[in-house]
Scaffold this motif. Structure first.
Motif, PDB file in Angstrom:
ATOM      1  N   ASN A 112      16.677  10.485 -27.048  1.00  0.00           N
ATOM      2  CA  ASN A 112      17.643  10.404 -28.150  1.00  0.00           C
ATOM      3  C   ASN A 112      18.058   8.974 -28.446  1.00  0.00           C
ATOM      4  O   ASN A 112      18.212   8.586 -29.605  1.00  0.00           O
ATOM      5  CB  ASN A 112      18.886  11.228 -27.822  1.00  0.00           C
ATOM      6  CG  ASN A 112      18.593  12.720 -27.789  1.00  0.00           C
ATOM      7  OD1 ASN A 112      17.472  13.140 -28.047  1.00  0.00           O
ATOM      8  ND2 ASN A 112      19.584  13.511 -27.450  1.00  0.00           N
ATOM      9  N   PHE A 113      18.305   8.197 -27.405  1.00  0.00           N
ATOM     10  CA  PHE A 113      18.694   6.800 -27.550  1.00  0.00           C
ATOM     11  C   PHE A 113      17.985   5.982 -26.477  1.00  0.00           C
ATOM     12  O   PHE A 113      17.765   6.471 -25.362  1.00  0.00           O
ATOM     13  CB  PHE A 113      20.215   6.613 -27.391  1.00  0.00           C
ATOM     14  CG  PHE A 113      21.017   7.275 -28.461  1.00  0.00           C
ATOM     15  CD1 PHE A 113      21.215   6.648 -29.692  1.00  0.00           C
ATOM     16  CD2 PHE A 113      21.584   8.518 -28.254  1.00  0.00           C
ATOM     17  CE1 PHE A 113      21.960   7.266 -30.686  1.00  0.00           C
ATOM     18  CE2 PHE A 113      22.333   9.143 -29.244  1.00  0.00           C
ATOM     19  CZ  PHE A 113      22.513   8.511 -30.470  1.00  0.00           C
ATOM     20  N   THR A 247      11.734   1.585 -27.751  1.00  0.00           N
ATOM     21  CA  THR A 247      12.783   2.151 -28.603  1.00  0.00           C
ATOM     22  C   THR A 247      12.378   2.110 -30.064  1.00  0.00           C
ATOM     23  O   THR A 247      11.553   1.290 -30.467  1.00  0.00           O
ATOM     24  CB  THR A 247      14.100   1.374 -28.400  1.00  0.00           C
ATOM     25  OG1 THR A 247      15.082   1.881 -29.304  1.00  0.00           O
ATOM     26  CG2 THR A 247      13.917  -0.112 -28.670  1.00  0.00           C
ATOM     27  N   ALA A 249      14.639   1.414 -32.263  1.00  0.00           N
ATOM     28  CA  ALA A 249      15.721   0.624 -32.859  1.00  0.00           C
ATOM     29  C   ALA A 249      15.294  -0.787 -33.249  1.00  0.00           C
ATOM     30  O   ALA A 249      16.092  -1.525 -33.818  1.00  0.00           O
ATOM     31  CB  ALA A 249      16.904   0.551 -31.898  1.00  0.00           C
ATOM     32  N   SER A 254      14.967   2.493 -36.662  1.00  0.00           N
ATOM     33  CA  SER A 254      15.536   3.839 -36.678  1.00  0.00           C
ATOM     34  C   SER A 254      16.318   4.071 -35.398  1.00  0.00           C
ATOM     35  O   SER A 254      16.734   3.125 -34.730  1.00  0.00           O
ATOM     36  CB  SER A 254      14.414   4.873 -36.831  1.00  0.00           C
ATOM     37  OG  SER A 254      14.947   6.175 -37.002  1.00  0.00           O
ATOM     38  N   THR A 255      16.516   5.338 -35.058  1.00  0.00           N
ATOM     39  CA  THR A 255      17.244   5.722 -33.850  1.00  0.00           C
ATOM     40  C   THR A 255      16.346   6.591 -32.991  1.00  0.00           C
ATOM     41  O   THR A 255      15.661   7.478 -33.503  1.00  0.00           O
ATOM     42  CB  THR A 255      18.521   6.505 -34.219  1.00  0.00           C
ATOM     43  OG1 THR A 255      19.364   5.678 -35.007  1.00  0.00           O
ATOM     44  CG2 THR A 255      19.258   6.944 -32.965  1.00  0.00           C
ATOM     45  N   GLY A 256      16.366   6.354 -31.671  1.00  0.00           N
ATOM     46  CA  GLY A 256      15.547   7.122 -30.749  1.00  0.00           C
ATOM     47  C   GLY A 256      14.704   6.202 -29.899  1.00  0.00           C
ATOM     48  O   GLY A 256      14.753   4.964 -30.036  1.00  0.00           O
ATOM     49  N   LEU A 282      16.870  15.176 -30.612  1.00  0.00           N
ATOM     50  CA  LEU A 282      16.776  14.203 -31.695  1.00  0.00           C
ATOM     51  C   LEU A 282      16.558  14.944 -33.011  1.00  0.00           C
ATOM     52  O   LEU A 282      15.673  15.807 -33.114  1.00  0.00           O
ATOM     53  CB  LEU A 282      15.603  13.244 -31.431  1.00  0.00           C
ATOM     54  CG  LEU A 282      15.498  11.999 -32.300  1.00  0.00           C
ATOM     55  CD1 LEU A 282      16.658  11.046 -32.031  1.00  0.00           C
ATOM     56  CD2 LEU A 282      14.169  11.289 -32.051  1.00  0.00           C
ATOM     57  N   LEU A 286      15.231  12.324 -38.207  1.00  0.00           N
ATOM     58  CA  LEU A 286      14.814  11.080 -37.560  1.00  0.00           C
ATOM     59  C   LEU A 286      13.382  11.170 -37.050  1.00  0.00           C
ATOM     60  O   LEU A 286      12.654  10.173 -37.058  1.00  0.00           O
ATOM     61  CB  LEU A 286      15.764  10.757 -36.403  1.00  0.00           C
ATOM     62  CG  LEU A 286      17.209  10.451 -36.792  1.00  0.00           C
ATOM     63  CD1 LEU A 286      18.078  10.305 -35.546  1.00  0.00           C
ATOM     64  CD2 LEU A 286      17.288   9.186 -37.641  1.00  0.00           C
TER      65      LEU A 286
END
Length: 418
Positions: A112-113, A247, A249, A254-256, A282, A286
């Motif tokens: 998720n992150f 990542t 990011a 993006s995110t994840g 997630l 995304l």
């Protein structure tokens, strides 16, 4: 007995103590407008060198279109629940399979992150009998993951092979006593210095020592290697990285995040990563966006080519003008100057307000006292005009720093702090 909050009232911490003069400007600044080479800060346009949008995908029209369509189709909630319970989809599997193939691993698993995923992966890979050996300059997410470890852990001097080997010898003795194993952790690219981890040299030590290698390649994924598969590909040792992490990011804007390894390792991790087992999946919005970004990374090499054209122009321009950018081997461009924290504040305010250049400022305790690090992140969106304006600005601030202008201005900062 003391009130638990007494220490908070008395000591805000090495960074927090500057909050009254720094917050909203030097820390927690508000950049406004679309993510781009130029944005707005404090009411004016500035050249932005602090956004990790390496490939310029954040506002690419194709990306925005797919993001919007995915948002309309799935919303921001679907799927609901953790992956193991009700949050698993064909899209998640597709992205995992494509990521694994791209970084030349058998399998991958979505996170998720990045920060959360790194902490949990370190925790899941080791038991109390195992030993961790990691770079002293490792990112905070690695350090926090290591803090969860109940066994022995050793830091080695940054990218220092003698120190790595010395600590591997210590780790080997302990692991032989406990019956455990050894996990070595490095970054593919160290985010402050811009140096690549010495992955090729670390891998060579496998001939003498029995360990597994875990690499955090947040800044290398998408920017290094022939295809953009990262620092391992760049150094020709991707197949020797046992667990690979990256990542979304940075290059994918993006995110994840994801981890990739042999299928048996990924199968184990997906059943033991607490941060994923007990967290919402997630969002498909995304996931679809990441699929599009990955496709562009694979099929549009011109994005990485433009990025490196800008990186080389900026870094060579700084070196030609006598600036110390350390030994960066990546897009990350640090500029080292000498001065106090109040001088750094005065310098950065001048840089932003009078030269229209916005970059990140790093001071003690992240780096040693007396040093100022201005970190620039070139992207494919920057132009040669941006670079020339920035080089001119840096010449201007250096002249004022050497001339004592910021030392005099820093008195007002110190007075405000007092």
């Amino acid at each position: 007995m003391k009130d638990l909050f007494d220490k908070i009232y008395k000591d805000k911490g090495p960074l927090g103590k500057w909050a009254s003069v720094a917050e909203g400007y030097f820390v927690f600044p508000k950049l406004e407008g679309p993510i781009a080479n130029r944005m707005r800060f404090n009411g004016r346009e500035v050249i932005t060198w602090s956004v990790n949008d390496y490939l310029g995908l954040a506002n690419h029209p194709e990306v925005r279109k797919v993001d919007a369509e995915a948002g309309a189709e799935y919303g921001s909630a679907y799927p609901m629940g953790a992956r193991m319970m009700s949050g698993h989809t064909d899209l998640h599997e597709q992205l995992q399979n494509e990521l694994a193939e791209f970084v030349d691993k058998e399998a991958a698993y979505l996170l998720n992150f990045g920060y959360q995923g790194m902490v949990s992966t370190v925790d899941a890979l080791v038991s109390k009998d195992d030993v961790i050996v990691y770079d002293v300059d490792a990112h905070a997410c690695i350090i926090d993951g290591v803090r969860l470890h109940h066994g022995k852990r050793f830091t080695y001097k940054h990218n220092d092979l003698d120190s790595i080997e010395k600590n591997l010898q210590r780790a080997t003795k302990i692991a032989e006593q406990t019956g455990g194993g050894i996990l070595v952790i490095s970054e593919g690219v160290f985010g402050m210095r811009g140096e690549q981890g010495k992955l090729k040299e670390i891998v060579a030590l496998k001939e003498k020592y029995n360990f597994r290698l875990f690499v955090d390649d947040a800044h290398g994924f998408g920017t290094l290697g022939k295809t953009g598969a990262g620092a391992g590909e760049e150094q020709g040792v991707q197949d020797q990285i046992d667990v690979y992490f990256a990542t979304f990011a940075k290059s994918l804007a993006s995110t994840g995040a994801f981890i990739a390894a042999d299928k048996e390792i990924i199968d184990y991790l997906k059943y033991n990563l607490r941060s994923q087992m007990f967290a919402k999946s997630l969002q498909s919005q995304l996931v679809v966006g990441a699929l599009k970004r990955l496709d562009m990374l694979r099929t549009m090499p011109e994005l990485k080519e433009k990025l490196w054209e800008n990186v080389n122009a900026l870094q060579n321009g700084l070196k030609d003008r006598g600036f110390d950018i350390g030994t960066t081997q990546s897009c990350v461009t640090p500029v080292y100057l000498k001065g106090s924290i109040p001088e750094a504040m005065a310098l950065v305010k001048d840089l932003r307000e009078n030269f229209g250049v916005f970059c990140s400022i790093v001071v003690y305790p992240v780096i040693p006292k007396g040093l100022i690090l201005l970190r620039l992140i070139p992207t494919a969106s920057h132009t040669m005009e941006d670079i020339e304006e920035t080089l001119t600005a840096f010449e201007g601030i250096r002249e004022r720093l050497d001339g004592g202008v910021y030392k005099r201005l820093s008195a007002s900062v110190a007075a405000a702090f007092a």
